[in-house]
Design a protein around this motif. Structure first.
Motif: not given
Length: 253
Positions: A193-211, A213-217
């Motif tokens: 979770e932490t790693a994916l959040r750190s990718m925001g505005e770098v490699v993968l955008s939008g993750y931190a804005d998701l609900p 339950d979706v982030r867990r999936a």
């Protein structure tokens, strides 16, 4: 210690607000800041003989700035050199304390990206379709439609500047630019979770804005190495049985 101000955080990777003069808004400023950060972190990375403590400080100072930027708490870095970062940095050290250091290659790949090459979001309508070929889709929808409100992952089209080639999460083969930045030796979902959040505005955008339950999936999906594209993942030519809720798709995007 992390920088107490925006200027001190920028100084950790040899950058000053004077280098932002002439930028057309905070978005352009952020592009320059990201580039300077990736150049610095490649030099101080432990994989290249750098000091782990210095790398950690640079990494965490950037995360403080990124949190300010993503939360919309800063309208201009150029005019905010003396802005306090105390609120943003309060949880940064604790959040990243147990996160393994991403490999040097992750930063090498990320340096060339002005805009995150991948995006995840909830579909705004039912008009998008899964770009994975029917033979490889990991679902039963014959037309490949992505339902309104369903999570989807897309790839940046550099010519149009928009995200296209959307796929269902269950069809997504996680690209190397993302999975090489994941804590693959860890079995802790929070580390992912932490790693994916750190990718925001770098490699993968939008993750931190998701609900949540979706982030867990998404975390559950990326933790399975058989979902990864490239070495260690299933090759696109490996056909699998198509069934709802299981198996692996070939949707490398």
């Amino acid at each position: 210690m992390l920088g107490d101000t925006v200027a001190e955080c920028l100084a950790s990777f040899s950058f000053t607000t004077s280098q932002l003069v002439g930028c057309d808004g905070v978005t352009d400023e952020w592009k320059l800041i990201k580039k300077a950060y990736h150049q610095k972190v490649r030099v101080v990375h432990p994989d290249k003989g750098g000091d782990a403590a210095i790398f950690r400080k640079v990494f965490e100072c950037f995360e403080v700035l990124r949190e300010l930027y993503e939360a919309g708490r800063i309208s201009s870095f150029a005019s905010s050199a003396n802005m306090s970062t105390s609120a943003a940095k309060s949880n940064i050290s604790r959040k990243f304390d147990s996160m393994p250091t991403p490999p040097w290659q992750y930063y090498e790949d990320a340096e060339s990206e002005d805009v995150p090459p991948y995006r995840t979001e909830l579909a705004k309508s039912a008009r998008s379709t899964c770009s994975v070929s029917a033979s490889y889709r990991n679902h039963d929808e014959k037309d490949g439609s992505i339902a309104r409100g369903e999570v989807r992952i897309g790839r940046l089209d550099e010519q149009s500047g928009t995200y296209t080639n959307w796929v269902h999460l269950r069809c997504w083969r996680v690209p190397k630019k993302i999975h090489c930045g994941l804590p693959l030796t860890s079995s802790d979902p929070q580390a992912y979770e932490t790693a994916l959040r750190s990718m925001g505005e770098v490699v993968l955008s939008g993750y931190a804005d998701l609900p949540a339950d979706v982030r867990r999936a998404i975390v559950s999906h990326v933790m399975d190495p058989s979902h990864h594209a490239g070495p260690g993942g299933r090759k696109p030519t490996d056909k699998v049985a198509v069934r709802r809720g299981g198996g692996v798709g070939s949707g490398a995007v």
